[in-house]
Write a protein that holds these residues in place. Structure first.
Motif, PDB file in Angstrom:
ATOM      1  N   SER A 103      40.004  11.455  91.145  1.00  0.00           N
ATOM      2  CA  SER A 103      40.917  12.408  90.541  1.00  0.00           C
ATOM      3  C   SER A 103      42.350  12.028  90.880  1.00  0.00           C
ATOM      4  O   SER A 103      42.615  11.361  91.879  1.00  0.00           O
ATOM      5  CB  SER A 103      40.629  13.823  91.065  1.00  0.00           C
ATOM      6  OG  SER A 103      40.793  13.880  92.474  1.00  0.00           O
ATOM      7  N   GLY A 104      43.286  12.428  90.041  1.00  0.00           N
ATOM      8  CA  GLY A 104      44.693  12.104  90.280  1.00  0.00           C
ATOM      9  C   GLY A 104      45.182  11.014  89.352  1.00  0.00           C
ATOM     10  O   GLY A 104      44.389  10.273  88.757  1.00  0.00           O
ATOM     11  N   PRO A 105      46.498  10.883  89.215  1.00  0.00           N
ATOM     12  CA  PRO A 105      47.078   9.931  88.261  1.00  0.00           C
ATOM     13  C   PRO A 105      46.787   8.474  88.576  1.00  0.00           C
ATOM     14  O   PRO A 105      46.748   7.644  87.672  1.00  0.00           O
ATOM     15  CB  PRO A 105      48.587  10.223  88.345  1.00  0.00           C
ATOM     16  CG  PRO A 105      48.784  10.878  89.682  1.00  0.00           C
ATOM     17  CD  PRO A 105      47.534  11.652  89.926  1.00  0.00           C
ATOM     18  N   ASP A 106      46.603   8.133  89.851  1.00  0.00           N
ATOM     19  CA  ASP A 106      46.354   6.730  90.210  1.00  0.00           C
ATOM     20  C   ASP A 106      44.920   6.504  90.665  1.00  0.00           C
ATOM     21  O   ASP A 106      44.617   5.504  91.305  1.00  0.00           O
ATOM     22  CB  ASP A 106      47.326   6.293  91.309  1.00  0.00           C
ATOM     23  CG  ASP A 106      47.171   7.130  92.580  1.00  0.00           C
ATOM     24  OD1 ASP A 106      46.528   8.202  92.507  1.00  0.00           O
ATOM     25  OD2 ASP A 106      47.697   6.719  93.632  1.00  0.00           O
ATOM     26  N   GLY A 107      44.036   7.427  90.291  1.00  0.00           N
ATOM     27  CA  GLY A 107      42.649   7.356  90.747  1.00  0.00           C
ATOM     28  C   GLY A 107      41.867   6.177  90.211  1.00  0.00           C
ATOM     29  O   GLY A 107      40.850   5.792  90.796  1.00  0.00           O
ATOM     30  N   ARG A 108      42.329   5.562  89.114  1.00  0.00           N
ATOM     31  CA  ARG A 108      41.596   4.439  88.527  1.00  0.00           C
ATOM     32  C   ARG A 108      42.161   3.088  88.948  1.00  0.00           C
ATOM     33  O   ARG A 108      41.710   2.056  88.462  1.00  0.00           O
ATOM     34  CB  ARG A 108      41.607   4.557  86.993  1.00  0.00           C
ATOM     35  CG  ARG A 108      40.856   5.789  86.473  1.00  0.00           C
ATOM     36  CD  ARG A 108      40.703   5.728  84.976  1.00  0.00           C
ATOM     37  NE  ARG A 108      39.889   4.597  84.575  1.00  0.00           N
ATOM     38  CZ  ARG A 108      39.805   4.145  83.318  1.00  0.00           C
ATOM     39  NH1 ARG A 108      40.525   4.722  82.363  1.00  0.00           N
ATOM     40  NH2 ARG A 108      39.034   3.108  83.032  1.00  0.00           N
ATOM     41  N   LYS A 109      43.140   3.080  89.856  1.00  0.00           N
ATOM     42  CA  LYS A 109      43.679   1.818  90.350  1.00  0.00           C
ATOM     43  C   LYS A 109      42.588   1.037  91.081  1.00  0.00           C
ATOM     44  O   LYS A 109      41.712   1.619  91.736  1.00  0.00           O
ATOM     45  CB  LYS A 109      44.855   2.080  91.291  1.00  0.00           C
ATOM     46  CG  LYS A 109      46.111   2.583  90.600  1.00  0.00           C
ATOM     47  CD  LYS A 109      47.193   2.963  91.593  1.00  0.00           C
ATOM     48  CE  LYS A 109      47.593   1.792  92.469  1.00  0.00           C
ATOM     49  NZ  LYS A 109      48.710   2.160  93.378  1.00  0.00           N
ATOM     50  N   ALA A 110      42.658  -0.287  90.958  1.00  0.00           N
ATOM     51  CA  ALA A 110      41.627  -1.133  91.561  1.00  0.00           C
ATOM     52  C   ALA A 110      41.537  -0.920  93.069  1.00  0.00           C
ATOM     53  O   ALA A 110      40.440  -0.886  93.640  1.00  0.00           O
ATOM     54  CB  ALA A 110      41.916  -2.599  91.254  1.00  0.00           C
ATOM     55  N   SER A 111      42.685  -0.759  93.731  1.00  0.00           N
ATOM     56  CA  SER A 111      42.677  -0.570  95.183  1.00  0.00           C
ATOM     57  C   SER A 111      41.982   0.726  95.576  1.00  0.00           C
ATOM     58  O   SER A 111      41.241   0.773  96.571  1.00  0.00           O
ATOM     59  CB  SER A 111      44.108  -0.586  95.723  1.00  0.00           C
ATOM     60  OG  SER A 111      44.890   0.438  95.122  1.00  0.00           O
ATOM     61  N   LYS A 112      42.205   1.780  94.802  1.00  0.00           N
ATOM     62  CA  LYS A 112      41.566   3.071  95.087  1.00  0.00           C
ATOM     63  C   LYS A 112      40.053   2.979  94.892  1.00  0.00           C
ATOM     64  O   LYS A 112      39.271   3.516  95.682  1.00  0.00           O
ATOM     65  CB  LYS A 112      42.138   4.150  94.170  1.00  0.00           C
ATOM     66  CG  LYS A 112      43.618   4.436  94.373  1.00  0.00           C
ATOM     67  CD  LYS A 112      43.874   5.196  95.640  1.00  0.00           C
ATOM     68  CE  LYS A 112      45.328   5.616  95.757  1.00  0.00           C
ATOM     69  NZ  LYS A 112      45.602   6.330  97.006  1.00  0.00           N
ATOM     70  N   ARG A 113      39.654   2.294  93.830  1.00  0.00           N
ATOM     71  CA  ARG A 113      38.224   2.185  93.542  1.00  0.00           C
ATOM     72  C   ARG A 113      37.530   1.306  94.577  1.00  0.00           C
ATOM     73  O   ARG A 113      36.380   1.574  94.959  1.00  0.00           O
ATOM     74  CB  ARG A 113      38.038   1.650  92.125  1.00  0.00           C
ATOM     75  CG  ARG A 113      38.555   2.630  91.075  1.00  0.00           C
ATOM     76  CD  ARG A 113      38.589   2.061  89.685  1.00  0.00           C
ATOM     77  NE  ARG A 113      37.252   1.905  89.134  1.00  0.00           N
ATOM     78  CZ  ARG A 113      37.013   1.662  87.834  1.00  0.00           C
ATOM     79  NH1 ARG A 113      38.035   1.551  86.984  1.00  0.00           N
ATOM     80  NH2 ARG A 113      35.789   1.526  87.393  1.00  0.00           N
ATOM     81  N   LEU A 114      38.216   0.275  95.045  1.00  0.00           N
ATOM     82  CA  LEU A 114      37.642  -0.576  96.086  1.00  0.00           C
ATOM     83  C   LEU A 114      37.474   0.203  97.382  1.00  0.00           C
ATOM     84  O   LEU A 114      36.460   0.078  98.080  1.00  0.00           O
ATOM     85  CB  LEU A 114      38.539  -1.791  96.309  1.00  0.00           C
ATOM     86  CG  LEU A 114      38.030  -2.838  97.310  1.00  0.00           C
ATOM     87  CD1 LEU A 114      36.703  -3.419  96.841  1.00  0.00           C
ATOM     88  CD2 LEU A 114      39.053  -3.954  97.497  1.00  0.00           C
ATOM     89  N   LEU A 115      38.468   1.045  97.709  1.00  0.00           N
ATOM     90  CA  LEU A 115      38.373   1.883  98.901  1.00  0.00           C
ATOM     91  C   LEU A 115      37.204   2.862  98.778  1.00  0.00           C
ATOM     92  O   LEU A 115      36.462   3.083  99.743  1.00  0.00           O
ATOM     93  CB  LEU A 115      39.681   2.647  99.101  1.00  0.00           C
ATOM     94  CG  LEU A 115      39.790   3.528 100.351  1.00  0.00           C
ATOM     95  CD1 LEU A 115      39.627   2.698 101.610  1.00  0.00           C
ATOM     96  CD2 LEU A 115      41.137   4.256 100.369  1.00  0.00           C
ATOM     97  N   SER A 116      37.031   3.427  97.598  1.00  0.00           N
ATOM     98  CA  SER A 116      35.901   4.331  97.373  1.00  0.00           C
ATOM     99  C   SER A 116      34.572   3.605  97.510  1.00  0.00           C
ATOM    100  O   SER A 116      33.598   4.164  98.033  1.00  0.00           O
ATOM    101  CB  SER A 116      36.004   4.968  95.979  1.00  0.00           C
ATOM    102  OG  SER A 116      37.104   5.851  95.900  1.00  0.00           O
ATOM    103  N   ALA A 117      34.529   2.342  97.073  1.00  0.00           N
ATOM    104  CA  ALA A 117      33.298   1.551  97.216  1.00  0.00           C
ATOM    105  C   ALA A 117      32.968   1.343  98.693  1.00  0.00           C
ATOM    106  O   ALA A 117      31.802   1.438  99.106  1.00  0.00           O
ATOM    107  CB  ALA A 117      33.454   0.210  96.506  1.00  0.00           C
TER     108      ALA A 117
END
Length: 281
Positions: A103-117
């Motif tokens: 969620s949030g405006p930058d939630g789909r950034k690659a760095s965010k998704r990698l952190l979630s992984a």
């Protein structure tokens, strides 16, 4: 219907699943489970600080000790399974963030998704350990022994000493990152601040900052011991939560330092409960 259209529809359905009420409930249940474990670890560490500093008695101040404490309560087995399922929910929520964005405006950034992984893998491991404990397997309940076993296995690999050293430095960095983010109150962007009263926000800040700094200090300490194990080429130097917390007792004013970190872990447990209520999912 072309392949691109089918792909877009598939992603849309995936995001709908990620944003569903079921996933919302899974995430909040996960925060409650995480909070329970940290709360108990903090309380066990407080017992060590004021009853058996530097000694070998008492429960372990780690996940295994917390689970053992829960298992001794009425309906303890049911509570253990509930915690495990909650952590599975947390893991699946992080997986959905990695696949479809947070969620949030930058939630789909690659760095965010990698952190979630990375968080998906971490919480998946924790969930597995809790569920195996609930099923009766206590062999892996000692975090200290797990740390030493993993370190020893890594050192047996080609370049293992470097792998362990890099891992230790990374854990130290993660501890620093956790503490700095807490001090900066970065968690504010994930909270429903408009729905919180002034007193609630102040309470959340006390638990979030104090708990986050204590958690960062603990992870940093674990990283130092892993790095020491690599430098001295001795896997037994690696420590988990319990041994790292007990090592604080060797510092100046050790009993009070240990008590302060333990209190911070209690605060982080309470902060996790607040996240279960106020977190944007």
């Amino acid at each position: 219907m072309n392949a691109r259209t089918m792909s877009l529809r598939g992603r849309s359905k995936g995001r709908q699943a990620a944003n569903s009420s079921a996933m919302d409930a899974a995430a909040r249940w996960g925060f409650m489970a995480r909070g329970t474990i940290y709360l108990l670890i903090g309380l066990l560490a407080l017992q060590i600080a004021f009853a058996d500093v530097g000694g070998g008695g008492g429960e372990q101040a780690d996940r295994g000790g917390a689970l053992a404490e829960i298992g001794e309560q009425p309906m303890g087995s049911v509570l253990l399974w509930a915690l495990g399922v909650g952590l599975v929910g947390m893991s699946l929520w992080r997986l959905s963030e990695a696949l479809f964005g947070a969620s949030g405006p930058d939630g789909r950034k690659a760095s965010k998704r990698l952190l979630s992984a990375g968080r998906f893998v971490f919480y998946g491991f924790v969930a597995y350990s809790v569920l195996t404990f609930a099923a009766g397997d206590k062999s892996g309940s000692s975090g200290d022994q797990q740390s030493q076993d993993i370190t020893a296995t890594a050192m047996e690999q080609p370049g293992g000493r470097w792998i362990v050293g890099i891992a230790g430095a990374a854990i130290i960095g993660a501890g620093l990152w956790i503490a700095v983010r807490a001090l900066r109150r970065d968690y504010h962007k994930h909270l429903k601040l408009s729905q919180m009263s002034r007193r609630v926000r102040q309470f959340v800040d006390v638990t979030g900052v104090g708990g986050g700094v204590a958690r960062g200090v603990l992870f940093g300490g674990i990283g130092v011991f892993v790095l020491q194990a690599a430098i001295e080429y001795e896997p037994d130097k690696a420590k988990g939560f319990d041994a790292t917390l007990r090592s604080f007792a060797d510092a100046p004013a050790g009993r009070w330092l240990l008590a302060l970190v333990a209190l911070g872990l209690v605060l982080f447990g309470v902060f996790s409960f607040a996240m279960a209520r106020w977190r944007k999912v």
